[in-house]
Design an enzyme around this catalytic site. Structure first.
Site, PDB file in Angstrom:
ATOM      1  N   CYS A  81       0.830  -1.207   0.000  1.00 17.22           N
ATOM      2  CA  CYS A  81       0.000   0.000   0.000  1.00 17.22           C
ATOM      3  C   CYS A  81       0.870   1.265   0.000  1.00 17.22           C
ATOM      4  O   CYS A  81       1.850   1.354   0.726  1.00 17.22           O
ATOM      5  CB  CYS A  81      -0.917  -0.011   1.222  1.00 17.22           C
ATOM      6  SG  CYS A  81      -2.025   1.401   1.286  1.00 17.22           S
ATOM      7  N   CYS A 138     -19.490  -6.465   3.824  1.00 19.17           N
ATOM      8  CA  CYS A 138     -18.832  -5.206   4.179  1.00 19.17           C
ATOM      9  C   CYS A 138     -17.510  -5.138   3.421  1.00 19.17           C
ATOM     10  O   CYS A 138     -16.919  -6.168   3.100  1.00 19.17           O
ATOM     11  CB  CYS A 138     -18.573  -5.215   5.688  1.00 19.17           C
ATOM     12  SG  CYS A 138     -17.603  -3.818   6.275  1.00 19.17           S
ATOM     13  N   CYS A 141       0.455   0.322  10.300  1.00 18.82           N
ATOM     14  CA  CYS A 141      -0.003  -0.707   9.363  1.00 18.82           C
ATOM     15  C   CYS A 141       1.105  -1.560   8.746  1.00 18.82           C
ATOM     16  O   CYS A 141       2.018  -1.057   8.077  1.00 18.82           O
ATOM     17  CB  CYS A 141      -0.826  -0.066   8.256  1.00 18.82           C
ATOM     18  SG  CYS A 141      -1.612  -1.336   7.221  1.00 18.82           S
ATOM     19  N   CYS A 166     -19.436   1.926   9.059  1.00 16.95           N
ATOM     20  CA  CYS A 166     -18.647   1.325  10.126  1.00 16.95           C
ATOM     21  C   CYS A 166     -17.384   2.172  10.278  1.00 16.95           C
ATOM     22  O   CYS A 166     -16.585   2.266   9.345  1.00 16.95           O
ATOM     23  CB  CYS A 166     -18.287  -0.110   9.736  1.00 16.95           C
ATOM     24  SG  CYS A 166     -17.107  -0.901  10.845  1.00 16.95           S
ATOM     25  N   CYS A 218     -16.345  -9.254   5.888  1.00 21.57           N
ATOM     26  CA  CYS A 218     -15.737  -7.979   5.534  1.00 21.57           C
ATOM     27  C   CYS A 218     -14.466  -8.194   4.712  1.00 21.57           C
ATOM     28  O   CYS A 218     -13.535  -8.882   5.149  1.00 21.57           O
ATOM     29  CB  CYS A 218     -15.412  -7.204   6.808  1.00 21.57           C
ATOM     30  SG  CYS A 218     -14.645  -5.611   6.454  1.00 21.57           S
ATOM     31  N   ARG A 236     -17.655  -2.692  18.281  1.00 26.31           N
ATOM     32  CA  ARG A 236     -16.893  -3.912  18.011  1.00 26.31           C
ATOM     33  C   ARG A 236     -15.563  -3.966  18.750  1.00 26.31           C
ATOM     34  O   ARG A 236     -14.730  -3.079  18.611  1.00 26.31           O
ATOM     35  CB  ARG A 236     -16.662  -4.067  16.507  1.00 26.31           C
ATOM     36  CG  ARG A 236     -15.948  -5.375  16.150  1.00 26.31           C
ATOM     37  CD  ARG A 236     -15.961  -5.655  14.662  1.00 26.31           C
ATOM     38  NE  ARG A 236     -17.288  -5.533  14.133  1.00 26.31           N
ATOM     39  CZ  ARG A 236     -17.616  -4.812  13.069  1.00 26.31           C
ATOM     40  NH1 ARG A 236     -16.702  -4.196  12.383  1.00 26.31           N
ATOM     41  NH2 ARG A 236     -18.873  -4.736  12.677  1.00 26.31           N
TER      42      ARG A 236
HETATM   43  N1  SAM Z   1      -6.669   0.373   3.222  1.00 26.07           N
HETATM   44  C1  SAM Z   1      -7.941   0.592   3.754  1.00 26.07           C
HETATM   45  C2  SAM Z   1      -7.974   1.727   4.759  1.00 26.07           C
HETATM   46  O1  SAM Z   1      -6.954   2.078   5.312  1.00 26.07           O
HETATM   47  O2  SAM Z   1      -9.063   2.262   4.969  1.00 26.07           O
HETATM   48  C3  SAM Z   1      -8.571  -0.614   4.396  1.00 26.07           C
HETATM   49  C4  SAM Z   1      -7.750  -1.591   5.214  1.00 26.07           C
HETATM   50  S1  SAM Z   1      -7.046  -0.957   6.721  1.00 26.07           S
HETATM   51  C5  SAM Z   1      -5.907  -2.214   7.126  1.00 26.07           C
HETATM   52  C6  SAM Z   1      -8.373  -1.029   7.893  1.00 26.07           C
HETATM   53  C7  SAM Z   1      -8.125  -0.598   9.310  1.00 26.07           C
HETATM   54  O3  SAM Z   1      -7.392  -1.583  10.011  1.00 26.07           O
HETATM   55  C8  SAM Z   1      -7.315   0.672   9.548  1.00 26.07           C
HETATM   56  O4  SAM Z   1      -8.076   1.817   9.386  1.00 26.07           O
HETATM   57  C9  SAM Z   1      -6.918   0.500  11.005  1.00 26.07           C
HETATM   58  O5  SAM Z   1      -7.865   1.096  11.859  1.00 26.07           O
HETATM   59  C10 SAM Z   1      -6.900  -1.021  11.199  1.00 26.07           C
HETATM   60  N2  SAM Z   1      -5.525  -1.497  11.460  1.00 26.07           N
HETATM   61  C11 SAM Z   1      -4.548  -1.645  10.561  1.00 26.07           C
HETATM   62  N3  SAM Z   1      -3.406  -2.086  11.129  1.00 26.07           N
HETATM   63  C12 SAM Z   1      -3.684  -2.218  12.456  1.00 26.07           C
HETATM   64  C13 SAM Z   1      -2.907  -2.628  13.580  1.00 26.07           C
HETATM   65  N4  SAM Z   1      -1.632  -2.961  13.458  1.00 26.07           N
HETATM   66  N5  SAM Z   1      -3.499  -2.667  14.787  1.00 26.07           N
HETATM   67  C14 SAM Z   1      -4.811  -2.331  14.907  1.00 26.07           C
HETATM   68  N6  SAM Z   1      -5.580  -1.930  13.884  1.00 26.07           N
HETATM   69  C15 SAM Z   1      -5.029  -1.868  12.664  1.00 26.07           C
HETATM   70  C1  DTB Z   2     -11.176  -2.596  11.900  1.00 23.18           C
HETATM   71  O1  DTB Z   2     -11.480  -1.599  12.572  1.00 23.18           O
HETATM   72  N1  DTB Z   2     -10.326  -3.503  12.287  1.00 23.18           N
HETATM   73  C2  DTB Z   2     -10.123  -4.509  11.258  1.00 23.18           C
HETATM   74  C3  DTB Z   2     -11.164  -4.089  10.193  1.00 23.18           C
HETATM   75  N2  DTB Z   2     -11.674  -2.858  10.717  1.00 23.18           N
HETATM   76  C4  DTB Z   2     -10.789  -3.960   8.789  1.00 23.18           C
HETATM   77  C5  DTB Z   2      -8.726  -4.598  10.791  1.00 23.18           C
HETATM   78  C6  DTB Z   2      -7.751  -4.900  11.907  1.00 23.18           C
HETATM   79  C7  DTB Z   2      -6.440  -5.108  11.281  1.00 23.18           C
HETATM   80  C8  DTB Z   2      -5.380  -5.489  12.264  1.00 23.18           C
HETATM   81  C9  DTB Z   2      -4.064  -5.641  11.631  1.00 23.18           C
HETATM   82  C10 DTB Z   2      -3.968  -6.732  10.613  1.00 23.18           C
HETATM   83  O2  DTB Z   2      -4.444  -7.871  10.856  1.00 23.18           O
HETATM   84  O3  DTB Z   2      -3.383  -6.503   9.554  1.00 23.18           O
HETATM   85 FE1  SF4 Z   3      -2.795   1.218   3.398  1.00 28.65          FE
HETATM   86 FE2  SF4 Z   3      -2.694   0.076   5.774  1.00 28.65          FE
HETATM   87 FE3  SF4 Z   3      -3.107   2.687   5.595  1.00 28.65          FE
HETATM   88 FE4  SF4 Z   3      -5.050   0.965   4.813  1.00 28.65          FE
HETATM   89  S1  SF4 Z   3      -4.265   1.236   6.890  1.00 28.65           S
HETATM   90  S2  SF4 Z   3      -4.338   2.806   3.745  1.00 28.65           S
HETATM   91  S3  SF4 Z   3      -3.762  -0.709   4.016  1.00 28.65           S
HETATM   92  S4  SF4 Z   3      -1.238   1.596   4.943  1.00 28.65           S
END
Ligand code: SAM
Ligand code: DTB
Ligand code: SF4
Length: 331
Positions: free
Chosen positions: A52, A128, A59, A188, A96, A260
């Site tokens: 990404c 979702c 992330c 959500c 989802c 959640r």
């Molecule tokens: N790329 C899209 C976005 O950012 O909206 C969708 C996928 S993104 C991984 C969805 C959500 O996962 C993020 O907004 C964040 O709140 C959660 N998330 C990602 N990495 C995480 C982590 N290491 N611990 C907890 N939540 C995480």
């Molecule tokens: C949300 O709030 N938590 C989920 C879902 N929406 C998409 C994602 C959690 C991701 C945790 C890190 C991972 O597994 O990559």
């Molecule tokens: Fe990309 Fe992760 Fe950010 Fe979603 S949360 S925009 S997957 S870097």
């Protein structure tokens, strides 16, 4: 009864109240609007993983950080439908699909996602997606394909946002939520704690969510899963009391929302999770993987549900009807 005019000071007073009072109040509000024995079970699938372009500090899927996540192009529709069927068979009612995209583009990959949405919807699951930023037209296309909900987290307060993400703005995030809402998609949106934010930031995020023109139907509260290679890899674990304060404040300020208990359950005991349910959480992610990080196994969660006399909520449950039922219960 549902308020969208909360002041920041009111949200702060709730968040900072003595924790047992806070839980009692949240549990009471929870019982007015929901069946406390019922928890929504959702399954996540990463349909496009890693690579990404964004710089979200938490992330593991951001291309610029060196993590163990392997880049995987968009999955095939059939494989996604097989995973959705499995999720349904193991008791999930919401499925989802997540993509490591900055935003949706109008290309063949999006058409494929529309096919996935249609297929999962036809299986009777609440479908979702979380695909990054969306335009109004893209939201409408998803809705027409059968999308039920769109996940797009605010993640934190407007003030702290820039410390975590520089490649898009808080307003971009709010615009996408508006586009989903306008297309008639269930919203959500929640956030993450444990990223180094202050209590004021947590309060700020909850205040923004609770004062949107309409509350999100679903509010995920994630505890940061620190992943090696990301800038937040060394963040200490948040205590359960912090999760409880977030969940309870979300429950009190957005009574009808599904709150959640999202990422971070692998590091929580049964008792800690029970306190979160008592504080108003009524939804979880099931299955041994979130998007890329571990989650409790099906067996562990089956035991948790049995222990706490919890049953999974049905799909497409009419929230309006549930409210009529539980509003009858005197306090
Ligand atoms: N790329 C899209 C976005 O950012 O909206 C969708 C996928 S993104 C991984 C969805 C959500 O996962 C993020 O907004 C964040 O709140 C959660 N998330 C990602 N990495 C995480 C982590 N290491 N611990 C907890 N939540 C995480
Ligand atoms: C949300 O709030 N938590 C989920 C879902 N929406 C998409 C994602 C959690 C991701 C945790 C890190 C991972 O597994 O990559
Ligand atoms: Fe990309 Fe992760 Fe950010 Fe979603 S949360 S925009 S997957 S870097």
């Amino acid at each position: 009864m549902l308020r969208t005019d909360w002041t920041r000071a009111e949200i702060a007073d709730i968040y900072n109240s003595p924790v047992l009072d806070l839980m009692y109040r949240a549990a009471t509000v929870h019982r007015q609007h929901h069946d406390p024995q019922e928890v929504q079970v959702c399954t996540l699938l990463s349909v496009k993983t890693g690579g990404c372009p964004e710089d979200c500090a938490y992330c593991p899927q951001a291309a610029r950080y060196h993590t163990d996540v392997k880049v995987q192009k968009l999955m095939e529709v059939d494989d996604v439908l097989t995973a959705a069927q499995r999720a349904k068979d193991t008791g999930s009612t919401r499925f989802c699909m997540g993509a490591a995209w900055r935003e949706v583009r109008d290309n063949r990959d999006f058409d494929k996602v529309l096919d996935m949405v249609q297929g999962v919807n036809e299986m009777g699951l609440e479908v979702c997606c979380t695909l990054g930023m969306l335009t109004e037209q893209q939201a409408q296309k998803l809705k027409d394909a059968g999308l039920y909900a769109y996940n797009h987290n605010l993640d934190t307060s407007e003030e702290f946002y820039g410390d975590i993400i520089s490649t898009r703005t808080y307003d971009d995030r709010l615009d996408t939520l508006g586009h989903a809402r306008k297309a008639g998609i269930s919203v959500c949106s929640g956030g993450i704690i444990g990223m180094g934010e202050s209590d004021t930031d947590r309060i700020g995020m909850l205040h923004t969510l609770a004062t949107l023109p309409q509350h999100p139907e679903s509010v995920p509260v994630n505890a940061l899963v620190p992943v090696e290679g990301t800038p937040l890899e060394d963040q200490p674990r948040v205590s359960v009391w912090e999760m409880i304060r977030m969940i309870a404040t979300a429950r009190i300020s957005m009574p009808k929302a599904m709150v959640r208990l999202s990422a971070g359950r692998v590091r929580m005991t049964t008792e800690e999770q029970a306190l979160c349910f008592l504080a108003g959480a009524n939804s979880i992610f099931a299955g041994d993987k979130l998007l890329t990080t571990p989650n409790p196994s099906e067996d562990t969660d089956a035991q948790l549900f049995q222990m706490l006399n919890i049953r999974p909520r049905k799909a497409f449950k009419d929230a309006a009807q549930a409210t009529v039922m539980f509003d009858q219960i005197p306090l």
